[in-house]
Design an enzyme around this catalytic site. Structure first.
Site, PDB file in Angstrom:
ATOM      1  N   ASP A   4       3.114  -8.131   1.628  1.00  0.00           N
ATOM      2  CA  ASP A   4       2.037  -7.622   2.482  1.00  0.00           C
ATOM      3  C   ASP A   4       0.837  -7.343   1.562  1.00  0.00           C
ATOM      4  O   ASP A   4       1.018  -7.108   0.363  1.00  0.00           O
ATOM      5  CB  ASP A   4       2.520  -6.339   3.163  1.00  0.00           C
ATOM      6  N   ASP A  36       4.667  -1.888   3.301  1.00  0.00           N
ATOM      7  CA  ASP A  36       4.638  -0.424   3.316  1.00  0.00           C
ATOM      8  C   ASP A  36       4.334   0.196   4.681  1.00  0.00           C
ATOM      9  O   ASP A  36       4.543   1.385   4.880  1.00  0.00           O
ATOM     10  CB  ASP A  36       3.596   0.085   2.311  1.00  0.00           C
ATOM     11  N   ASP A  41       5.273  -3.247   9.225  1.00  0.00           N
ATOM     12  CA  ASP A  41       6.100  -4.087   8.352  1.00  0.00           C
ATOM     13  C   ASP A  41       7.591  -3.867   8.586  1.00  0.00           C
ATOM     14  O   ASP A  41       8.414  -4.647   8.092  1.00  0.00           O
ATOM     15  CB  ASP A  41       5.784  -3.798   6.873  1.00  0.00           C
TER      16      ASP A  41
END
Length: 606
Positions: free
Chosen positions: A309, A503, A507
């Site tokens: 990410d 995080d 996600d």
């Protein structure tokens, strides 16, 4: 151990005293009962439960067989050495468990609850969210919270593995398990004890041992087949050669079969391999890497693709407003005010950066029933007008034309009553060690580094170019990330694993779906940490290659134990079958190998 010691004394007397016949047999029988009675009882108890073929059964059959052929001293000696070996194995195992427990010795004993002008010492479990606690110098932080008064330096090593202290002041978050090094702090509790970082870490480490790695599961299955196989092999070894080989004596072949039984005990494998993974998990936690089970630690060895990410993982996740563009109908201050009121209910890092740039208390002008479009933006009412605030995808979807050109930074567009009014540009800095971490992962054999983000194309490509990322997917919604990860997993090589690191709350589904989910623990959301298989407590990307190194070292140690144990046992089994090994070599091949393998396993903790 006192009975074993007494048995050892009688054994020495039996060797030294000049006695023969029944007195000699009785003396060694007494020594045997003291030294091995517990093993025989365990074997009988397990047989009654249907668990026949284990190490207790092997030791019992071998030693009783030694008595049957008149080798009393060897029968007692095997049991003595077996018991002494078990004792040293237990010492090594307990020492490793204590070492891991000491690494995680972060459970707070009490909390100082502030009441009026003073404070009262209470159990952390009794404190609720919003209550104030006092943390004195030298004390461990009992619960997660926000500092409301004071400043200090925190020792975070127990949670993060970082040796450098962390300076904190009013407004900073502190986590349960930190140690206050100097100042007096007043902290407002933000989570109950059961949801606090310290409580969850302890639970993760305790639960980790229950999740077996494939190698552990294989050895357990192997032992269940291996043990009965060697029992029947020993039986054939005792009976068949004397029947078919001319001049062969039952005494010699029964003795060889007994040696075969003693050597074949799979203790070294059954004990040392789980201990190796347990040590690896403990060593990782010592370095601020929480691995939720031996299966995930082993899976890291096969990681071929890492999907990352962007915000909060590759970047710091701390946005700052860099530019305000307006088409002229609203001033920059008015545009910022509208954006701040619209974003007042959001905890997204971009929203927080807009509120910080506004810098004033937000008026209650926003519609409490405002609508959030996941991964796109917000629609709400400000001062009676309909306000749309979000990314290019949302505005394209609504058919609202935008102005101001392209930007390499993240752009937040603002429309009032369906008319474009301008945009706010926010920037997020790339983490200083992100490039080094990716380079290390490549050097360790990770072939693909991919980035997923909801951000715009220009920003994403700029970050990817700076970090040398192979492939990027941008302007994604949470459900899009899951689809891409599933597609990548379908196309991956057999036996290779895909890891995803993120995080945010959005996600969590991807973390749960990936072969290995890796969450950023310091800034990561509770949902992400819960869904992940590995948690990096410092948000430091260099912990990723470190986790791989720990996984590989653990696997190396485990396979060293397997090769050493099977190698030594194989050699002594052949020597025993050929009549070239005695019970003493058999004892070393069983007890000695087990102790060496267990001691080798403890290296995984370092």
């Amino acid at each position: 151990m006192k009975y074993v010691a007494a048995g050892a004394v009688l054994f020495i007397f039996g060797l030294m005293l000049p006695i023969e016949g029944i007195p000699r047999l009785l003396l060694f029988l007494a020594a045997y009962a003291l030294a091995g009675g517990e093993v025989v009882l365990r074997a009988l108890r397990n047989i009654s439960r249907g668990q026949i073929f284990d190490e207790n059964f092997l030791m019992t059959v071998a030693t009783i067989g030694a008595f049957a052929i008149g080798e009393y001293p060897e029968g007692v000696a095997v049991m003595l050495f077996y018991q002494v070996g078990e004792y040293f194995q237990d010492l090594a195992v307990n020492k490793s468990r204590r070492s891991i427990a000491s690494l995680m010795d972060i459970r707070p004993d009490y909390a100082n609850l502030i009441e009026g002008e003073g404070s009262r010492r209470v159990e952390p479990q009794t404190i609720s969210i919003g209550e104030d606690i006092l943390i004195k110098p030298g004390e461990r932080v009992p619960l997660d919270g926000i500092i409301t008064s004071g400043s200090s330096s925190m020792d975070t090593a127990a949670l993060t593995g970082e040796s450098l202290p962390r300076d904190v002041t009013v407004g900073d978050s502190v986590l349960g398990g930190f140690v206050n090094r100097q100042g007096l702090l007043k902290v407002k509790v933000s989570k109950p004890y059961g949801e606090s970082t310290v409580s969850r870490i302890l639970q993760l480490v305790e639960d980790a041992g229950a999740r077996k790695a494939p190698t552990e599961s294989f050895i357990t299955r192997f032992a269940k087949v291996y043990t009965p196989a060697v029992v029947f092999t020993a039986l054939f070894l005792a009976v068949l050669p004397p029947l078919f080989i001319e001049g062969a004596s039952f005494y010699d072949w029964v003795y060889r079969a007994l040696i075969f039984l003693v050597v074949s005990c799979p203790c070294a494998l059954v004990i040392s391999i789980p201990l190796g993974f347990f040590g690896g998990i403990g060593g990782a936690s010592r370095n601020g890497i929480l691995v939720k089970g031996g299966n995930y630690l082993e899976a890291l060895n096969y990681m071929d693709t890492i999907v990352l990410d962007k915000t909060g993982t590759l970047t710091e996740g701390k946005f700052k407003v860099s530019e305000i563009y307006t088409n002229g109908r609203l001033t920059k201050e008015e545009l910022l005010r509208v954006a701040a009121i619209a974003e007042a209910h959001s905890s997204h890092p971009i929203a927080l950066s807009i509120l910080e740039a506004y810098g004033k208390p937000v008026e209650n002008g926003s519609d409490p029933g405002h609508k959030e479009h996941a991964g796109l933006g917000i629609e709400t009412t400000v001062d009676g007008a309909n306000v749309l605030i979000g990314n290019d995808a949302l505005f394209n979807k609504r058919g609202i034309l935008m102005e101001g050109g392209n930007s390499d930074s993240t752009v937040v567009n603002i429309a009032v009553d369906g008319k474009y009014e301008g945009h706010i540009t926010v920037e997020d800095r790339i983490k200083s060690n992100a490039g080094k971490a990716i380079s290390e992962l490549r050097s360790m054999g990770v072939s693909q580094v991919i980035m997923l983000t909801g951000d715009n194309k220009n920003t994403t490509e700029r970050v990817a170019a700076e970090l040398g990322i192979d492939k990027v997917y941008y302007e994604l919604l949470p459900q899009d990330k899951v689809g891409i990860v599933e597609e990548l997993m379908e196309n991956s090589s057999n036996g290779k694993k895909l890891a995803f690191a993120g995080d945010g709350i959005n996600d969590a589904p991807v973390l749960a779906r990936a072969d290995i989910g890796i969450a950023m623990g310091a800034m990561g959301s509770d949902a992400a940490i819960e869904a992940a298989d590995v948690v990096l407590m410092t948000d430091d990307l260099e912990k990723l290659p470190q986790a791989l190194r720990i996984a590989r070292k653990t696997r190396r140690i485990v396979w060293q134990n397997i090769a050493f144990a099977l190698g030594v046992k194989g050699i002594v089994l052949l020597l025993g079958a050929g009549g070239l090994a005695t019970m003493w070599e058999a004892v070393f091949a069983d007890v000695g190998v087990a102790i060496i393998a267990v001691l080798n396993s403890t290296r995984a903790m370092k």
